[in-house]
Motif scaffolding. Structure first.
Motif: not given
Length: 92
Positions: A54-64, A2-18
């Motif tokens: 990884q997406l779920a963990k990133y999103a949940l950690d971001d919410a926390v 995985v290169d990166v997991v990010t929050n793409n606020e413009a699209e209202s979604r977290y994204e994972v790029h490989v």
């Protein structure tokens, strides 16, 4: 890898790029002080690599980190929370 997991606020979604390619996403909606995690999708080419988790963990950690409540509408995220009870305190 995985290169990166990010929050793409413009699209209202977290994204994972490989390796620079979009491999999956987790859509969300912000409603007041609640983030509704709506839908998780991982491209079939990347299935079985744990990217959804990884997406779920990133999103949940971001919410926390943002101190917002979570509404796990996505069945995948709800199952992830069942397996990781530390996130249950953030559910609305």
């Amino acid at each position: 890898m995985v290169d990166v997991v990010t929050n793409n606020e413009a699209e209202s979604r977290y994204e994972v790029h490989v390796e620079g390619a979009l491999a999956g996403f987790l859509e969300y909606r912000i409603i007041g002080d609640v983030i509704a995690l709506v839908h998780t999708e991982v491209d079939e080419a990347y299935a079985g690599q744990g990217l959804g988790a990884q997406l779920a963990k990133y999103a949940l950690d971001d919410a926390v980190a943002r101190d917002v409540k979570i509404s796990p509408l996505c069945p995948f995220v709800a199952k992830y929370i069942d397996k990781h009870p530390e996130y249950r305190v953030t559910i609305r």
